[in-house]
Design a protein around this motif. Structure first.
Motif, PDB file in Angstrom:
ATOM      1  N   CYS A  41       0.860  -1.177   0.000  1.00  0.00           N
ATOM      2  CA  CYS A  41       0.000   0.000   0.000  1.00  0.00           C
ATOM      3  C   CYS A  41       0.900   1.231   0.000  1.00  0.00           C
ATOM      4  CB  CYS A  41      -0.916   0.014   1.219  1.00  0.00           C
ATOM      5  SG  CYS A  41      -1.952   1.512   1.322  1.00  0.00           S
ATOM      6  N   GLY A  42       0.776   2.058  -1.014  1.00  0.00           N
ATOM      7  CA  GLY A  42       1.528   3.295  -1.080  1.00  0.00           C
ATOM      8  C   GLY A  42       0.736   4.426  -0.448  1.00  0.00           C
ATOM      9  N   VAL A  43       1.342   5.106   0.508  1.00  0.00           N
ATOM     10  CA  VAL A  43       0.697   6.240   1.174  1.00  0.00           C
ATOM     11  C   VAL A  43       1.329   7.512   0.625  1.00  0.00           C
ATOM     12  CG1 VAL A  43       0.196   7.361   3.365  1.00  0.00           C
ATOM     13  CG2 VAL A  43       0.253   4.872   3.231  1.00  0.00           C
ATOM     14  N   LEU A 195       3.662  -1.327   3.944  1.00  0.00           N
ATOM     15  CA  LEU A 195       3.066   0.003   3.915  1.00  0.00           C
ATOM     16  C   LEU A 195       4.183   0.983   3.598  1.00  0.00           C
ATOM     17  CD1 LEU A 195       0.235   1.270   4.497  1.00  0.00           C
ATOM     18  CD2 LEU A 195       1.148   1.952   6.699  1.00  0.00           C
ATOM     19  N   LEU A 196       4.063   1.651   2.465  1.00  0.00           N
ATOM     20  CA  LEU A 196       5.151   2.454   1.911  1.00  0.00           C
ATOM     21  C   LEU A 196       4.743   3.913   1.785  1.00  0.00           C
ATOM     22  CD1 LEU A 196       7.836   2.721   0.086  1.00  0.00           C
ATOM     23  CD2 LEU A 196       6.290   2.259  -1.830  1.00  0.00           C
ATOM     24  N   THR A 197       5.493   4.803   2.430  1.00  0.00           N
ATOM     25  CA  THR A 197       5.340   6.222   2.123  1.00  0.00           C
ATOM     26  C   THR A 197       6.506   6.619   1.225  1.00  0.00           C
ATOM     27  OG1 THR A 197       6.662   7.155   3.945  1.00  0.00           O
ATOM     28  CG2 THR A 197       4.370   6.600   4.416  1.00  0.00           C
ATOM     29  N   THR A 198       6.232   7.450   0.260  1.00  0.00           N
ATOM     30  CA  THR A 198       7.277   7.827  -0.688  1.00  0.00           C
ATOM     31  C   THR A 198       6.992   9.189  -1.279  1.00  0.00           C
ATOM     32  OG1 THR A 198       8.407   7.205  -2.747  1.00  0.00           O
ATOM     33  CG2 THR A 198       6.093   6.599  -2.550  1.00  0.00           C
ATOM     34  N   GLN A 199       8.054   9.900  -1.629  1.00  0.00           N
ATOM     35  CA  GLN A 199       7.901  11.166  -2.343  1.00  0.00           C
ATOM     36  C   GLN A 199       8.072  10.972  -3.842  1.00  0.00           C
ATOM     37  OE1 GLN A 199      11.207  13.973  -1.827  1.00  0.00           O
ATOM     38  NE2 GLN A 199      12.296  12.384  -0.688  1.00  0.00           N
ATOM     39  N   TYR A 200       8.400   9.730  -4.245  1.00  0.00           N
ATOM     40  CA  TYR A 200       8.575   9.421  -5.661  1.00  0.00           C
ATOM     41  C   TYR A 200       7.316   8.735  -6.171  1.00  0.00           C
ATOM     42  CZ  TYR A 200      13.499  10.190  -4.503  1.00  0.00           C
ATOM     43  OH  TYR A 200      14.674  10.730  -4.059  1.00  0.00           O
ATOM     44  N   LEU A 201       6.533   9.443  -6.978  1.00  0.00           N
ATOM     45  CA  LEU A 201       5.278   8.867  -7.452  1.00  0.00           C
ATOM     46  C   LEU A 201       5.518   7.693  -8.385  1.00  0.00           C
ATOM     47  CD1 LEU A 201       3.121  12.062  -7.939  1.00  0.00           C
ATOM     48  CD2 LEU A 201       3.438  10.638  -5.928  1.00  0.00           C
ATOM     49  N   GLU A 202       6.634   7.711  -9.128  1.00  0.00           N
ATOM     50  CA  GLU A 202       6.972   6.566  -9.959  1.00  0.00           C
ATOM     51  C   GLU A 202       7.167   5.320  -9.103  1.00  0.00           C
ATOM     52  OE1 GLU A 202      10.507   4.955 -12.944  1.00  0.00           O
ATOM     53  OE2 GLU A 202      10.786   6.795 -11.797  1.00  0.00           O
ATOM     54  N   GLU A 203       7.733   5.492  -7.916  1.00  0.00           N
ATOM     55  CA  GLU A 203       7.952   4.372  -7.001  1.00  0.00           C
ATOM     56  C   GLU A 203       6.630   3.732  -6.593  1.00  0.00           C
ATOM     57  OE1 GLU A 203      11.336   4.085  -4.111  1.00  0.00           O
ATOM     58  OE2 GLU A 203       9.790   4.930  -2.807  1.00  0.00           O
ATOM     59  N   ALA A 204       5.659   4.564  -6.231  1.00  0.00           N
ATOM     60  CA  ALA A 204       4.339   4.051  -5.878  1.00  0.00           C
ATOM     61  C   ALA A 204       3.693   3.352  -7.064  1.00  0.00           C
ATOM     62  CB  ALA A 204       3.452   5.185  -5.380  1.00  0.00           C
ATOM     63  N   ASP A 205       3.859   3.921  -8.256  1.00  0.00           N
ATOM     64  CA  ASP A 205       3.286   3.332  -9.461  1.00  0.00           C
ATOM     65  C   ASP A 205       3.892   1.957  -9.734  1.00  0.00           C
ATOM     66  OD1 ASP A 205       1.578   3.252 -11.588  1.00  0.00           O
ATOM     67  OD2 ASP A 205       2.533   4.855 -12.724  1.00  0.00           O
ATOM     68  N   GLN A 206       5.194   1.821  -9.493  1.00  0.00           N
ATOM     69  CA  GLN A 206       5.893   0.566  -9.747  1.00  0.00           C
ATOM     70  C   GLN A 206       5.545  -0.511  -8.730  1.00  0.00           C
ATOM     71  OE1 GLN A 206       8.243  -0.544 -12.034  1.00  0.00           O
ATOM     72  NE2 GLN A 206       7.994   1.264 -13.311  1.00  0.00           N
ATOM     73  N   LEU A 207       5.377  -0.119  -7.459  1.00  0.00           N
ATOM     74  CA  LEU A 207       5.309  -1.110  -6.387  1.00  0.00           C
ATOM     75  C   LEU A 207       3.920  -1.346  -5.808  1.00  0.00           C
ATOM     76  CD1 LEU A 207       8.484  -0.129  -4.321  1.00  0.00           C
ATOM     77  CD2 LEU A 207       8.255  -2.008  -5.947  1.00  0.00           C
ATOM     78  N   ALA A 208       3.093  -0.308  -5.755  1.00  0.00           N
ATOM     79  CA  ALA A 208       1.877  -0.378  -4.956  1.00  0.00           C
ATOM     80  C   ALA A 208       0.750  -1.124  -5.654  1.00  0.00           C
ATOM     81  CB  ALA A 208       1.410   1.028  -4.581  1.00  0.00           C
ATOM     82  N   ASP A 209       0.109  -2.017  -4.897  1.00  0.00           N
ATOM     83  CA  ASP A 209      -1.138  -2.628  -5.363  1.00  0.00           C
ATOM     84  C   ASP A 209      -2.293  -1.652  -5.176  1.00  0.00           C
ATOM     85  OD1 ASP A 209      -0.259  -5.539  -5.850  1.00  0.00           O
ATOM     86  OD2 ASP A 209       0.457  -5.159  -3.815  1.00  0.00           O
ATOM     87  N   SER A 224      -6.326   1.388  -6.753  1.00  0.00           N
ATOM     88  CA  SER A 224      -5.109   0.959  -7.433  1.00  0.00           C
ATOM     89  C   SER A 224      -4.583   2.117  -8.261  1.00  0.00           C
ATOM     90  CB  SER A 224      -5.409  -0.234  -8.339  1.00  0.00           C
ATOM     91  OG  SER A 224      -6.228   0.181  -9.431  1.00  0.00           O
ATOM     92  N   PRO A 225      -3.304   2.075  -8.657  1.00  0.00           N
ATOM     93  CA  PRO A 225      -2.801   3.145  -9.530  1.00  0.00           C
ATOM     94  C   PRO A 225      -3.669   3.338 -10.770  1.00  0.00           C
ATOM     95  CG  PRO A 225      -0.966   1.874  -8.692  1.00  0.00           C
ATOM     96  CD  PRO A 225      -2.216   1.164  -8.236  1.00  0.00           C
ATOM     97  N   ALA A 226      -4.120   2.233 -11.370  1.00  0.00           N
ATOM     98  CA  ALA A 226      -4.944   2.339 -12.570  1.00  0.00           C
ATOM     99  C   ALA A 226      -6.285   3.005 -12.269  1.00  0.00           C
ATOM    100  CB  ALA A 226      -5.174   0.961 -13.180  1.00  0.00           C
ATOM    101  N   GLU A 227      -6.882   2.655 -11.116  1.00  0.00           N
ATOM    102  CA  GLU A 227      -8.177   3.249 -10.756  1.00  0.00           C
ATOM    103  C   GLU A 227      -8.046   4.745 -10.508  1.00  0.00           C
ATOM    104  OE1 GLU A 227     -10.243  -0.638  -8.588  1.00  0.00           O
ATOM    105  OE2 GLU A 227      -9.016   0.766  -7.429  1.00  0.00           O
ATOM    106  N   LEU A 228      -6.969   5.147  -9.839  1.00  0.00           N
ATOM    107  CA  LEU A 228      -6.786   6.569  -9.569  1.00  0.00           C
ATOM    108  C   LEU A 228      -6.513   7.344 -10.858  1.00  0.00           C
ATOM    109  CD1 LEU A 228      -4.760   6.585  -6.237  1.00  0.00           C
ATOM    110  CD2 LEU A 228      -7.201   6.941  -6.578  1.00  0.00           C
ATOM    111  N   LYS A 229      -5.745   6.740 -11.751  1.00  0.00           N
ATOM    112  CA  LYS A 229      -5.500   7.402 -13.035  1.00  0.00           C
ATOM    113  C   LYS A 229      -6.799   7.553 -13.822  1.00  0.00           C
ATOM    114  CE  LYS A 229      -0.817   5.569 -13.445  1.00  0.00           C
ATOM    115  NZ  LYS A 229       0.046   4.617 -14.172  1.00  0.00           N
TER     116      LYS A 229
END
Length: 323
Positions: A41-43, A195-209, A224-229
């Motif tokens: 989960c990317g926060v 549970l991942l917090t990150t300032q790199y949005l690419e990182e969340a896109d790569q890793l987060a379910d 999910s990244p796809a749903e938010l997009k």
């Protein structure tokens, strides 16, 4: 809230209405979060949104002022000791001793956590994170990427059910970041929840379910990244040969996208946003050609998490101001 057995068996992290105040500052204003077991989960959220406070609460470093949570099935407050035995934490700053070698650090952590076979466990982790050759050097001589890897290895000494990563790749070069990403993927493949917090949005896109977008102390959007997009839509832009056909081009875009066209008269460009996943660039070009619109360029760009982040946080800010 009393969580049922089915809920706690499905979710490794469950929180409802978590609040935390620091004097007049409301860091968390009712945080609701559900993280399925074995997922990442990317926060995400702007600075000051409450991400780090949420991590400190969920890892028992702070007590909530209100609300409830269960981590790996255990109550965050009443069973804090049990929670601590089932989690691992990698913060923004290294927790290992720079004067000790990588091997000595991991053996020390293993003994502190009463892990059986501390030497063997240290060796396993050194090998897993590609640190065997540098295992007996002082950590103070490690590169930034190596330090993050040894720190992550230390947090895995006990094979945690839930791993909290607070901006684990900040300041790392792309190669070191990819090594951390590979490690996270391996962990979730083995069943660990991250549970991942990150300032790199690419990182969340790569890793987060799934992603939880936090703003002003609350979870404002999840998916999910796809749903938010999908909330934002793809950006369509055409550059026409003559300014007198811009209105005609806008009519085609309006029909194809259903979005309100925008004009850039300096570039003879017309843009629009579409949520129609079936729209393709060849179809766009064909429709414009059939309408007699001479083109210089056309593009169809899928949304990124940067687009999602900027748009949704902007919308939230406008709602807050209006309220």
């Amino acid at each position: 809230m009393r969580y049922g057995r089915a809920m706690t068996s499905t979710y490794a992290v469950l929180s409802e209405g978590l609040e935390k105040h620091f004097g007049a500052v409301h860091a968390l204003r009712g945080l609701d979060l559900a993280v399925a077991r074995g997922t990442v989960c990317g926060v995400l959220g702007p600075n000051g949104a409450g991400k780090t406070t949420a991590i400190r609460l969920l890892t028992t470093l702070l007590r909530p002022d209100a609300g409830s949570a269960r981590i790996a099935g255990y109550d965050l407050v009443r069973e804090a000791a049990a929670v601590r035995t089932r989690i691992g934490v990698t913060g923004q700053y290294a927790s290992v001793d720079g004067d000790l070698s990588g091997r000595q650090n991991l053996r020390l952590f293993a003994r502190l956590h009463r892990v059986r076979g501390p030497a063997e466990r240290a060796g396993e982790l050194l090998d897993r994170f590609g640190l065997t050759e540098s295992a007996d050097r002082p950590v103070s001589t490690y590169s930034g990427g190596m330090r993050r890897r040894i720190d992550l290895a230390a947090s895995l000494i006990r094979r945690p059910e839930v791993l909290f990563l607070d901006e684990p790749t900040t300041g790392l070069d792309p190669a070191s970041r990819n090594l951390i990403w590979d490690a996270v993927r391996d962990l979730t493949a083995d069943g660990t929840t991250v549970l991942l917090t990150t300032q790199y949005l690419e990182e969340a896109d790569q890793l987060a379910d799934d992603i939880a977008l936090v703003d002003r102390g609350r979870v404002a959007h999840t998916g999910s990244p796809a749903e938010l997009k999908g909330l934002i839509g793809a950006h369509v832009e055409v550059v026409v040969a003559h300014p007198d056909v811009m209105v005609r081009a806008a009519g085609v875009l309006d029909q194809l996208t259903g979005g309100q066209p925008s004009f850039d008269h300096d570039r003879n460009a017309v843009g629009a946003v579409t949520r129609d996943a079936t729209l393709t660039l060849p179809r766009l070009v064909r429709e414009l050609d059939a309408a007699g619109v001479p083109l210089l360029d056309a593009s169809l760009r899928p949304p990124t998490l940067d687009d999602v982040f900027l748009r949704l946080t902007e919308d939230l800010g406008q709602k807050e101001t209006a309220a």
